[in-house]
Design a protein around this motif. Structure first.
Motif: not given
Length: 438
Positions: A350-367
């Protein structure tokens, strides 16, 4: 650099004490979650802490700890009586003791093992501090020496304890409070060691009690500003105050994920609540474990056991239900069987492309995390049911993490981090013997 925060029952949504902490240490300094049962000890027993031996107590309470893999003490923890403690490095004009003594992390664990309430734990820590002192190297690969502050809480009260060598002051919390890597107590406290004011007067830092301010008199002029503690504390206190009356365990988790100064790769200076290591001597600190707790009749502890809460997930643990299986204890070397290093496969991608890569699963993680919170609130008082739920949440989180890793690996980094940032992480990876998963 770390942050610890608390909200007392008067300002929380359900009238329960809330506690949270991010533990920031070197990027490869894995932390391990351990549970140590209560025990009785023979008269005359000696206890080996990280560096020194002290007399063992006749009885020690059961404790749940998040500890750097190499030391006896812990960065944060809880005991069977619902006491929780987090500690912070603080930097004083009085140089820290470099000779072996009790680490702040040792004092934290001793407070939990020997204190059945927040105030009793505070007394344990201060008595041991005055008797044995604090000192010794606190760093894994780089020597690091400091004094300590503590945030100590149980279901009924919370205390801020700040120390300078063997001197200390403590103040009871009403409402919200946080500690970072700077002194926060000024001219008011509820308890203090003899000599606290007199030492400052002798050194010419105050004229007397009326002129004395702990932070002004004792804080150093270099490391405290470099830690960015004032801005981080302002961030956490502001977030707590903004939600006063509505604060929940989920609120505390969200605050631990705070980024106040941009993405992980920004700058050579500065620090965030959710801390990411980078290039340079000031940016060699990383949030390596996180903890949030809701204290009541059955305290629930929300732990990551892994780095960077913004990339990970909190799962519940109860003292009387035991720890689920986190795999083998980690070290500073990459090991895909351990919970800490398995998360690193995702985190470092994730750190090597933070915004795009975190965005791939952040909503699922929060749910998924919100579902864990809902199930934990409904599980009831049966310890076997809580044990099953704790294990189930961890399994579901680990399975989700593998799915998120595959999604992240398929996500191109549209904005690569800076060359200096990539160079720093290449170095951290080499030190860990890290091989990127394909």
């Amino acid at each position: 650099m770390c942050d610890t925060l608390v909200a007392t029952p008067e300002v929380t949504a359900n009238g329960k004490m809330l506690f949270a902490k991010n533990s920031d240490r070197e990027p490869n300094e894995a932390q391990v979650l351990v549970m140590v049962p209560a025990a009785d000890h023979p008269n005359g027993s000696q206890l080996r802490c990280t560096y020194i031996d002290i007399p063992q107590a006749a009885h020690t309470h059961a404790v749940l700890l998040s500890q750097p893999f190499w030391m006896w003490g812990a960065e944060m923890g809880a005991n069977e009586h619902g006491v929780v403690i987090g500690n912070e490095a603080v930097f004083s004009k009085i140089a820290p003791n470099q000779k072996p003594a009790l680490l702040g992390m040792d004092l934290l664990r001793l407070g939990l093992e020997r204190g059945s309430s927040a105030q009793e734990a505070l007394g344990v820590i201060t008595q041991l501090l005055e008797t044995y002192g604090q000192g010794g190297n606190c760093g894994l690969t780089h020597p690091f020496y400091y004094h300590n502050s503590f945030l100590i809480a149980d279901a009924h009260e919370a205390w801020v304890l700040e120390t300078v060598d063997r001197l200390w002051a403590a103040k009871k919390v009403v409402g919200v409070a946080s500690i970072s890597n700077g002194y926060t107590l000024g001219s008011e406290w509820d308890m203090a060691s003899p000599g606290l004011v007199e030492t400052a007067v002798q050194k010419g830092w105050a004229r007397g009690r009326a002129d004395f301010d702990l932070a002004r008199c004792y804080a150093d002029a270099l490391y405290t500003p470099l830690s960015d503690s004032r801005r981080r504390q302002s961030c956490t206190v502001g977030a707590l105050q903004a939600e006063a009356g509505r604060l929940t365990a989920a609120s505390m988790m969200a605050i631990l994920r705070s980024h106040g100064s941009g993405g992980p790769d920004r700058g050579l200076l500065g620090a965030d609540v959710c801390m990411h290591a980078g290039f340079g001597p000031v940016r060699n600190s990383q949030t390596v474990a996180s903890w949030a707790a809701e204290l009541g009749e059955q305290p629930v502890h929300w732990v990551t056991g892994s780095a960077a809460p913004c990339t990970g997930i909190f799962t519940p643990v109860w003292m009387d239900a035991g720890l689920p299986d986190y795999g083998p204890a980690p070290s500073a070397k990459a090991d895909e069987l351990s919970h800490f290093w398995r998360h690193e496969a995702l985190h470092r991608q994730v750190l090597m492309g933070y915004e795009e890569r975190l965005g791939r699963y952040e909503t699922q993680r929060d749910a998924l995390e919100a579902d864990f919170v809902r199930r934990a609130a409904a599980v009831g008082a049966d310890s076997s049911a809580r044990r099953q739920l704790s294990a189930a949440c961890l399994r579901e989180a680990q399975a989700a993490r593998e799915e998120w890793l595959r999604a992240v690996q398929q996500q191109p980094a549209m904005q690569r981090p800076s060359w200096l940032y990539r160079r720093a992480w290449a170095g951290f990876n080499r030190q860990a013997g890290w091989k990127e998963r394909k």
